[in-house]
Design a protein around this motif. Structure first.
Motif, PDB file in Angstrom:
ATOM      1  N   CYS B 141     -26.748 -29.594  16.655  1.00  0.00           N
ATOM      2  CA  CYS B 141     -25.687 -28.816  17.306  1.00  0.00           C
ATOM      3  C   CYS B 141     -26.270 -27.589  17.986  1.00  0.00           C
ATOM      4  CB  CYS B 141     -24.653 -28.392  16.263  1.00  0.00           C
ATOM      5  SG  CYS B 141     -23.352 -27.340  16.936  1.00  0.00           S
ATOM      6  N   ASP B 142     -25.883 -27.390  19.247  1.00  0.00           N
ATOM      7  CA  ASP B 142     -26.387 -26.253  20.009  1.00  0.00           C
ATOM      8  C   ASP B 142     -25.985 -24.909  19.429  1.00  0.00           C
ATOM      9  OD1 ASP B 142     -27.912 -26.987  22.325  1.00  0.00           O
ATOM     10  OD2 ASP B 142     -26.161 -28.124  22.949  1.00  0.00           O
ATOM     11  N   ASN B 173     -18.127 -35.606  22.325  1.00  0.00           N
ATOM     12  CA  ASN B 173     -18.772 -35.572  23.636  1.00  0.00           C
ATOM     13  C   ASN B 173     -17.776 -35.845  24.766  1.00  0.00           C
ATOM     14  OD1 ASN B 173     -20.763 -35.270  25.487  1.00  0.00           O
ATOM     15  ND2 ASN B 173     -21.737 -37.250  25.110  1.00  0.00           N
ATOM     16  N   ARG B 181     -18.559 -29.479  27.732  1.00  0.00           N
ATOM     17  CA  ARG B 181     -18.290 -30.631  26.892  1.00  0.00           C
ATOM     18  C   ARG B 181     -17.657 -30.187  25.586  1.00  0.00           C
ATOM     19  NH1 ARG B 181     -20.320 -35.493  28.430  1.00  0.00           N
ATOM     20  NH2 ARG B 181     -21.356 -35.248  30.430  1.00  0.00           N
ATOM     21  N   GLY B 240     -19.546 -25.045  17.365  1.00  0.00           N
ATOM     22  CA  GLY B 240     -20.197 -25.809  18.431  1.00  0.00           C
ATOM     23  C   GLY B 240     -19.286 -26.795  19.128  1.00  0.00           C
ATOM     24  N   THR B 243     -19.508 -26.738  24.367  1.00  0.00           N
ATOM     25  CA  THR B 243     -20.880 -26.424  24.756  1.00  0.00           C
ATOM     26  C   THR B 243     -21.008 -26.518  26.263  1.00  0.00           C
ATOM     27  OG1 THR B 243     -21.460 -28.718  24.270  1.00  0.00           O
ATOM     28  CG2 THR B 243     -22.034 -27.084  22.616  1.00  0.00           C
ATOM     29  N   SER B 244     -21.955 -25.744  26.780  1.00  0.00           N
ATOM     30  CA  SER B 244     -22.172 -25.682  28.215  1.00  0.00           C
ATOM     31  C   SER B 244     -23.153 -26.773  28.616  1.00  0.00           C
ATOM     32  CB  SER B 244     -22.715 -24.296  28.549  1.00  0.00           C
ATOM     33  OG  SER B 244     -23.592 -24.375  29.631  1.00  0.00           O
ATOM     34  N   ASN B 245     -22.793 -27.548  29.619  1.00  0.00           N
ATOM     35  CA  ASN B 245     -23.704 -28.594  30.090  1.00  0.00           C
ATOM     36  C   ASN B 245     -25.055 -28.015  30.466  1.00  0.00           C
ATOM     37  OD1 ASN B 245     -21.666 -30.407  29.799  1.00  0.00           O
ATOM     38  ND2 ASN B 245     -21.259 -30.671  31.989  1.00  0.00           N
ATOM     39  N   ARG B 248     -26.834 -27.065  27.090  1.00  0.00           N
ATOM     40  CA  ARG B 248     -26.801 -28.091  26.052  1.00  0.00           C
ATOM     41  C   ARG B 248     -28.172 -28.735  25.834  1.00  0.00           C
ATOM     42  NH1 ARG B 248     -22.642 -31.485  23.987  1.00  0.00           N
ATOM     43  NH2 ARG B 248     -23.218 -33.668  23.894  1.00  0.00           N
TER      44      ARG B 248
END
Lengths: 464, 583
Positions: B141-142, B173, B181, B240, B243-245, B248
């Protein structure tokens, strides 16, 4: 009332005091305004509309009327919470979302006696200064919505709603709003959100007490159907006269909805506190079913704490201390509360010895897991967790530890949520475990395979 | 209170100042009446963990993580006077039920306990509930490393799981917009993203569907989260789930270095944090400044940055020989530039500065002009429509600074004169910094072709650099210190988050050395550090008087009144005044 005839098989029990339900199942009765007017309908409105609004509120306060929706809060006191220097419109909402399992009283009023509700509402609106009122109608009552719509149009034709009601200069519009098919819509701030067109997420209190910041952030009075009907009778009898019914601090009549394992389940209107649990279940409802004995009872709708029928309670303090058996409990607000449960919405659910308590537990947990709105964490996650545990108890996959976990989860919800749903879902679990711990534990075994396949895999990764 | 009987009670002393006394974990402090309990605790340096609460958004009170114990003095019976202890406070009657600290406000003589068994149990309970259906996929997880769920689990959680059931399954996702996302299983339903899109971005495309434990956040049917402020929801997300593409799977957050700086995409100068590892920028996020950008910034700006590792970066000085650029050293390049410029009379040279340059660079541009005897400099105006949020109509980050430093309120107008001069042939040499003359500046390729000399400073390759006789590689805005003045007149700092690539240098040093090459003075005569340069500016430009780069705080200071306001802040202040947000 001796001249009133009821439909065959629907006659009231002699112990009953039919006031709100006077016209329910009445022979020759129909929901039309003519029928209602022939029976002396709208006379109390004519009387009330000549009174000072504050005087009506004072009569309601004097009557000691307590809300019939569940919380039992004094109706007149609630009306008094509208800020005195208010400059916004005031709204009145009739809560007809009757969705507490075990409760089936309001539906008879809106189906069979719509004008009684309207008369009570119009008087109440006049008392609180509301020019717009809504009837929040449970989605599952489509026919009642039609009946109430028709009743409003009939009343409008007689100048009982609309502009200048009965020439008094008082304007009032009443609208029907169909509900959203969710238990939480009956919670008053959830209901208000729903009425505003949003998800019925209950609001935090403070600051959003409806009497100050309700519908469209304006003062709003939300009353139960039965409570509003009582207002009509309070005008008729006077606050003091009404207060003669029932017992001290528990005045008037109330409709008890008895369901479950009795000979004659149904609705019974009785004076509050004038009948005991034993009289209700054994005399009025005809006792347990053939060959059965009463095991437990939920006295006030599914969220009330369960009582064992072989329990006895010590209530009161000092000289007033007394011991009561379950069957001696008078059906009022305060004594049931003192016994650790609540009179709630009047839904009396009776359970006999043919039922496993785990079934009851799982049934209630399933309901609350399904109906949790999901807004706040403890209720959202806790109610489904409780259901999953009780699923395993019923299915024979629980260990004794699970009973402890279940109880812990209930106490982790209780008192920590946005609205009373947290208590509604956790109280039954807390009470059932504390009163039937042995029976539940007997359904578990240390040897049971309690972990789901997924949990087994997960544990491989998170165990030390 | 024997010897203090005649003194006022604490409540009266506080009331005279509009304050109330609050006891937080046993210590009394005074806070303004109406302060939220959570903010009062912050003033007392007591952290109250929370997820849904955000001072810039409404408070739904849904996460229940901020539950604390509250107490008030018991209401005295009729005819009974309140009793005060030796310090003048009333005894606190503690409530058995916890309350949320995020939306409740403090009152006189209130007690708050952020510790103790009740509060600890509440937090443990909420953490357990939040985790039972959470996928616990931190390793992939980012958010890991900056996740409130992780942090509060460690601080307030049970440390073990009692959950034996299947977890609830939700969409994973999910592409909810071009830049974002969503992983619904990680979501804790705090509703921050929903409230941001509704209340701040004013484009409510997010909402909850389903109910109970199946509650799922998502975009409304047929809609996408395309809003130019959408990435702020990623910053707001305490877990999380969003999240930013762009970021990510690029880098674990604990490897990143944070540098406070400002956005240079428009005149607002949103305060930023630049996140770097090694010499690479991984992301830019907004940094709170309630006088500039609140807590937000537009997506288009945060994603638009120059990185030292970009392929098109200029990495060495270039001199055109036989129409081909050849790399050279700085000494040669600057000497060649000075020699070439000396071939022209002042009237034949145009110096085009930029509203994208820092105050320090502009000041050196002015010094260059003075050295060449040129009277006026031009900058390229960049006016476009404001988005009525944070993007200023002025797309230059430092027009206000240019006007102050160049002491010319019409700097943009000079450009037209220069264009005519080039067209007529009167101007034969152009020195340009940080501007591609073929884009907004309005020059044509033929114009540049006609010039006898074109010297330019650029960070990246472009058509002007291509046409230049001498190209001097400068530093990107994330690679240099310096200052700018935003549209509202606020002096703010840029800090270097990374180094310029290879031989590229800070622009102010390039220009300084060119001035030295022209004048022949020794290097000691010129400022050696940017701080020293700023000191010179402070003594020569009245608005900068008394300021220094080192003492300028991270939030900047207003140095001039422009009358320009920032629309988003105006609305935020209105909401604050109405009590909808803490602000």
């Amino acid at each position: 009332m001796s001249d009133i005839q009821y439909l065959p098989g629907k006659e009231p029990h002699p112990c009953e005091y039919r006031m709100i339900f006077k016209n329910i199942d009445r022979a020759g009765w129909d929901p039309s305004i003519d029928c209602y007017l022939n029976d002396g309908g709208y006379e109390q409105l004519k009387k009330a509309i000549k009174m000072e609004p504050q005087a009506i509120t004072n009569e309601v306060k004097a009557s000691g009327l307590r809300g019939r929706g569940g919380a039992g809060f004094p109706t007149g006191v609630k009306w008094g919470f509208i800020p005195p220097n208010n400059t916004k419109p005031v709204y009145l909402i009739c809560n007809c979302d009757e969705s507490e399992p075990g409760t089936f009283k309001d539906r008879y009023i809106v189906h069979q006696d719509p004008h009684q509700l309207l008369e009570g509402m119009i008087i109440s609106c006049f008392a609180v200064g509301a020019h717009t009122a809504y009837i929040y109608m449970r989605e599952e009552f489509p026919e009642a919505a039609t009946i109430m719509e028709k009743a409003i149009e009939e009343a409008r034709a007689k100048n009982l709603v609309g502009n200048d009601v009965l020439g008094s200069g008082f304007d009032l519009e009443i609208y029907i709003h169909r509900g959203a098919g969710a238990y939480i819509c009956g919670e008053e701030t959830g209901l208000i959100e729903s009425l505003e067109g949003k998800r019925p997420y209950p609001r935090i209190k403070p600051p959003y007490f409806p009497a100050a910041l309700g519908l469209y952030m304006a003062p709003t009075i939300v009353n139960n159907v039965e409570s509003l009907c009582h207002v009509k009778h309070i005008i008729e009898m006077g606050g003091g006269g009404y207060a003669q019914l029932g017992v001290a601090r528990n005045t008037g009549t109330r409709i008890l909805c008895v369901s479950g394992d009795v000979q004659k389940p149904g609705y019974y209107e009785v004076e509050v506190g004038k009948i005991t649990m034993g009289e209700l279940l054994n005399d009025v409802c005809g006792g347990p079913k053939e060959g059965r004995t009463f095991k437990a009872c939920i006295p006030g709708g599914s969220s009330a704490k369960i009582l064992r029928c072989d329990e006895s309670f010590t209530i009161g303090q000092g000289d007033a201390e007394q011991s009561l058996s379950f069957f001696d409990i008078p059906m009022d607000f305060d004594t049931i509360a003192a016994c650790g449960s609540m009179a709630g919405s009047g839904g009396v659910i009776v359970i006999d010895d043919s039922r496993k308590i785990s079934w009851i537990l799982n049934n209630l947990n399933s309901f609350y897991a399904h109906e949790s709105c999901g807004q706040c964490t403890p209720c959202r996650e806790g109610s489904m967790w409780m259901k999953k545990i009780s699923d395993r108890i019923v299915g024979g996959h629980a260990t004794p530890d699970d009973i402890q976990t279940l109880e812990d989860v209930a106490y982790q919800i209780d008192g920590r949520t946005v609205c009373a749903f947290g208590e509604a879902s956790s109280w039954p679990v807390e009470a059932i475990i504390s009163k039937f711990r042995d029976e539940l534990t007997a359904e578990t075994s240390e040897d049971n395979d309690d972990l789901s396949e997924e949990a087994k895999i997960q544990l491989q990764f998170i165990s030390q | 209170m024997s010897d203090t009987d005649t003194q006022q009670l604490p409540k009266d002393i506080a009331a005279a100042k509009g304050l109330v006394n609050v006891q937080i974990d046993g210590h009394w402090i005074q806070v303004p009446r109406g302060t939220r309990m959570i903010e009062a605790c912050k003033l007392a340096e007591k952290e109250v963990p929370h997820y849904c609460y955000h001072p810039k958004l409404s408070s739904p009170g849904n996460c229940r993580m901020c539950l604390v114990q509250m107490g008030m003095p018991p209401r005295p019976a009729p005819g009974q006077d309140p009793v005060y202890d030796a310090d003048g406070y009333q005894a606190i009657g503690w409530m058995p039920r916890p309350v949320i600290a995020c939306s409740n406000t403090v009152g006189e003589n209130m007690g708050i306990r952020t510790q103790g068994e009740l509060v600890q149990k509440c937090r443990e309970g909420v953490m357990e509930f939040l985790l039972i259906n959470h996928p616990l996929d931190c390793p992939i997880c980012d958010q890991a490393g900056e996740c409130r769920l992780q942090e509060f689990s460690v601080e307030h959680g049970k440390g073990e799981s009692r959950f034996k059931e299947d977890k609830v399954k939700k969409p994973k996702n999910v592409k909810i917009g071009p830049r974002i996302r969503l992983d619904d299983e990680r979501c804790i339903m705090c509703s921050r993203c929903i409230r941001f899109m509704d209340e701040v971005a004013d484009e409510p495309v997010l909402g909850f569907t389903e109910r109970g434990t199946h509650t799922t956040v998502g975009v409304f049917p047929g809609r996408e989260l395309t809003n130019n402020y959408g990435l702020n929801t990623v910053d707001l997300c305490p877990v999380g789930a969003l999240t930013s593409n762009d970021f990510r799977f690029q880098m674990r957050t604990w490897f990143l270095k944070e540098t406070d700086s400002i956005d240079t995409n428009c005149g607002t100068g949103a305060n930023t944090t630049i996140w770097t590892r090694g010499n690479k920028i991984f992301r830019v996020t907004p940094r709170q400044n309630d006088d500039v950008n609140s807590c937000w910034m537009p997506d288009s700006h945060r994603l638009n940055y120059v990185c030292p590792t970009d392929d098109d970066r200029l990495t060495a000085p270039l001199i055109k020989v036989d129409n081909v650029h050849e790399e050279t050293c700085w000494e040669n390049a600057l000497e060649a530039a000075a020699d070439a410029l000396k071939q022209f009379t002042p009237g034949e040279i145009a110096i085009i500065a930029s509203g994208r340059q820092t105050n320090e660079e502009l000041f050196m541009m002015r010094a260059l002009a003075a050295e060449l005897g040129i009277e006026s400099l031009a900058i390229v105006a960049r006016e476009e429509a404001s988005d009525d949020m944070l993007i200023s109509a002025d797309r230059n980050p430092n027009t206000t600074g240019a006007k102050l430093i160049l002491q010319d309120s019409e700097v943009a107008a000079t450009l037209a004169t220069f264009r005519e001069g080039v067209y007529s042939g009167d101007i034969k040499a152009v020195f340009v910094a940080s501007e591609d003359l073929l884009s907004e500046a309005g020059f044509s390729a033929d114009d540049l072709e006609a010039l006898e000399l074109l010297i330019s400073i650029h960070t990246s390759a472009n058509a002007t650099a291509q046409a230049s006789d001498i190209v001097l590689p400068g530093a990107g805005s994330a690679e240099k210190r310096g200052s700018m003045v935003n549209v509202a007149g606020r002096l703010q700092k840029l800090n270097a988050a990374c180094l310029p690539p290879a031989d590229a240098r800070s622009d102010w040093e390039i220009i300084r050395d060119l001035v030295l090459a022209l004048s022949g003075e020794s290097a000691e005569q010129a400022p050696q550090t940017i701080d020293a340069l700023f000191q010179i500016i402070a003594t020569s430009i009245p608005e900068f008087d008394g300021k220094s780069l080192a003492s300028l705080g991270d939030l900047g200071e207003t140095i001039t009144e422009t009358g320009v306001t920032i629309p988003l802040l105006e609305r935020e202040n209105q909401r604050k005044a109405r009590g909808e947000i803490v602000g």
